[in-house]
Design a protein around this motif. Structure first.
Motif, PDB file in Angstrom:
ATOM      1  N   VAL A  98      -5.469 -14.450  -1.585  1.00  0.00           N
ATOM      2  CA  VAL A  98      -4.637 -13.253  -1.535  1.00  0.00           C
ATOM      3  C   VAL A  98      -5.382 -11.982  -1.972  1.00  0.00           C
ATOM      4  N   TYR A  99      -6.084 -12.042  -3.108  1.00  0.00           N
ATOM      5  CA  TYR A  99      -6.761 -10.829  -3.608  1.00  0.00           C
ATOM      6  C   TYR A  99      -7.754 -10.308  -2.559  1.00  0.00           C
ATOM      7  N   GLY A 100      -8.577 -11.207  -2.047  1.00  0.00           N
ATOM      8  CA  GLY A 100      -9.579 -10.828  -1.050  1.00  0.00           C
ATOM      9  C   GLY A 100      -8.952 -10.291   0.235  1.00  0.00           C
ATOM     10  N   ALA A 101      -7.853 -10.910   0.654  1.00  0.00           N
ATOM     11  CA  ALA A 101      -7.194 -10.479   1.893  1.00  0.00           C
ATOM     12  C   ALA A 101      -6.587  -9.085   1.742  1.00  0.00           C
ATOM     13  N   LEU A 102      -6.104  -8.757   0.534  1.00  0.00           N
ATOM     14  CA  LEU A 102      -5.588  -7.404   0.282  1.00  0.00           C
ATOM     15  C   LEU A 102      -6.745  -6.406   0.249  1.00  0.00           C
ATOM     16  N   GLN A 150      -1.354  -6.391   3.864  1.00  0.00           N
ATOM     17  CA  GLN A 150      -1.092  -5.132   3.146  1.00  0.00           C
ATOM     18  C   GLN A 150      -0.036  -5.283   2.058  1.00  0.00           C
ATOM     19  N   GLY A 151       0.455  -6.508   1.863  1.00  0.00           N
ATOM     20  CA  GLY A 151       1.469  -6.676   0.827  1.00  0.00           C
ATOM     21  C   GLY A 151       1.604  -8.130   0.414  1.00  0.00           C
ATOM     22  N   VAL A 209       3.835  -4.231   8.505  1.00  0.00           N
ATOM     23  CA  VAL A 209       3.126  -4.607   7.284  1.00  0.00           C
ATOM     24  C   VAL A 209       2.877  -6.115   7.298  1.00  0.00           C
ATOM     25  N   LYS A 210       1.601  -6.504   7.301  1.00  0.00           N
ATOM     26  CA  LYS A 210       1.270  -7.937   7.205  1.00  0.00           C
ATOM     27  C   LYS A 210       1.439  -8.323   5.743  1.00  0.00           C
ATOM     28  N   GLN A 257       0.831  -1.214   0.000  1.00  0.00           N
ATOM     29  CA  GLN A 257       0.000   0.000   0.000  1.00  0.00           C
ATOM     30  C   GLN A 257       0.861   1.258   0.000  1.00  0.00           C
ATOM     31  N   ASP A 258       2.024   1.172   0.691  1.00  0.00           N
ATOM     32  CA  ASP A 258       2.904   2.340   0.840  1.00  0.00           C
ATOM     33  C   ASP A 258       4.290   2.033   0.293  1.00  0.00           C
ATOM     34  N   PRO A 259       5.035   3.065  -0.072  1.00  0.00           N
ATOM     35  CA  PRO A 259       6.368   2.851  -0.627  1.00  0.00           C
ATOM     36  C   PRO A 259       7.301   2.114   0.344  1.00  0.00           C
ATOM     37  N   VAL A 260       8.188   1.297  -0.214  1.00  0.00           N
ATOM     38  CA  VAL A 260       9.173   0.560   0.582  1.00  0.00           C
ATOM     39  C   VAL A 260      10.560   0.945   0.074  1.00  0.00           C
ATOM     40  N   HIS A 261      11.312   1.627   0.909  1.00  0.00           N
ATOM     41  CA  HIS A 261      12.693   1.960   0.537  1.00  0.00           C
ATOM     42  C   HIS A 261      13.707   1.326   1.469  1.00  0.00           C
TER      43      HIS A 261
END
Ligand code: 6CS
Length: 315
Positions: free
Chosen positions: A170-174, A180-181, A141-142, A129-133
């Motif tokens: 997976v699709y439904g859980a997101l 969240q990833g 993040v689950k 959902q959010d950037p990962v750097h």
């Protein structure tokens, strides 16, 4: 006869393309026909594996990501940064690896399976959902992983909260925010529309998705020598075909995602940003050896030798 072959993906995804080529080769060169069962027709990955072991299916494509409970050594494919990022080296590794072509078949045979081939499906990238750097960005993040203890260790080391799930959830859980990833190769992110339920793709070069095709061993052993040869030749032709099919596929898939959702962020992390992820490899290797003992260590060492050989051959 009609031979039944199930795989974990749709007909037009990489495993399906491989299976279609195999069917074409078998039907052109033998009197047999091949009936294909794509994902969803016979259950999840674990279900089709059970059906192949019991002989209800003759052939199955199951990725090591789901084979960890059955064959713990297959988890070696989840040591981060073990597989090369260069495509030619990667392909040469799968073609010539002693670990894959000589050691793994013995382990699969113990489970009633004739390992026919392993092949790569593309660089794995994360969608979140959010950037990962950095690993800090994965804190809390689950993150869905395939049902594989070493992959859990690897994502723990990456800083996330790993959540093993079968693919169908997976699709439904997101969508509902239970996770969240997740991670997958580019073509799969595109075909399964992961961009509808996540906003950022992050590629850190940590892995290439490996899969394996096998036959029920009693079935295979009971075939005539001619049929066995036809299967081996069909597998070889499909292996060459699928590597060729994937040329440029990762980039094309990421471009298609951009077209479908222009606001999707696609971040290819720099060498510097990758460093903290790369530094986890040693701990994950240790965890692998702890889980698999001397046998696992032997396979890991052989794979490293095979990788060095493949690198030399493609320089
Ligand atoms: O993530 C998964 O579970 C799925 N990913 C791919 C690329 N193939 C099949 C597997 O089930």
């Amino acid at each position: 006869a009609t031979w039944r072959y199930a795989f974990e993906e749709a007909l037009e995804e990489v495993q399906g393309k491989f299976a279609q080529k195999f069917k074409e080769e078998i039907e052109a060169n033998t009197d047999h026909t091949v009936q294909l069962f794509p994902f969803g027709t016979l259950g999840e990955s674990d279900d089709i594996m059970e059906q192949a072991q019991s002989g209800i299916l003759n052939f199955v494509d199951q990725s090591p990501g789901f084979t960890g409970a059955l064959i713990p050594e297959a988890q070696v494919f989840f040591v981060p940064y073990l597989l090369p990022q260069d495509q030619d080296t990667l392909n040469e590794f799968f073609r010539s690896s002693v670990a894959i072509n000589e050691m793994f078949p013995k382990l699969y045979a113990e489970q009633g399976l004739q390992l026919l081939t392993m092949f790569p499906e593309g660089e794995v990238c994360m969608t979140t959902q959010d950037p990962v750097h950095s690993p800090d960005d994965l804190n809390e993040v689950k993150f869905r992983v395939m049902t594989n203890p070493l992959l859990v260790e690897s994502y723990k080391a990456f800083g996330a909260t790993p959540t093993p799930l079968p693919w169908g959830e997976v699709y439904g859980a997101l969508q509902t925010g239970i996770i969240q990833g997740q991670e997958n190769p580019g073509f799969f992110l595109e075909s399964t529309k992961m961009y509808e339920v996540t906003d950022v793709i992050t590629c850190i070069g940590h892995n290439n998705f490996t899969t394996a095709v096998m036959a029920n061993k009693d079935f295979y052993d009971g075939l005539s020598e001619d049929d066995q040869k036809a299967i081996d030749a069909a597998i070889e032709a499909s292996f060459d075909y699928i590597l060729d099919y994937q040329q440029g596929l990762q980039d094309e898939s990421l471009e298609k995602i951009k077209e479908a959702k222009p606001e999707m962020q696609i971040n290819i992390l720099s060498e510097d940003e990758r460093k903290p992820f790369m530094e986890t490899a040693g701990d994950v290797e240790d965890a692998f050896i702890e889980m698999t003992g001397d046998g696992g260590e032997e396979i890991l060492n052989q794979m490293k030798k095979d990788l060095a050989t493949a690198e030399q051959a493609t320089q």
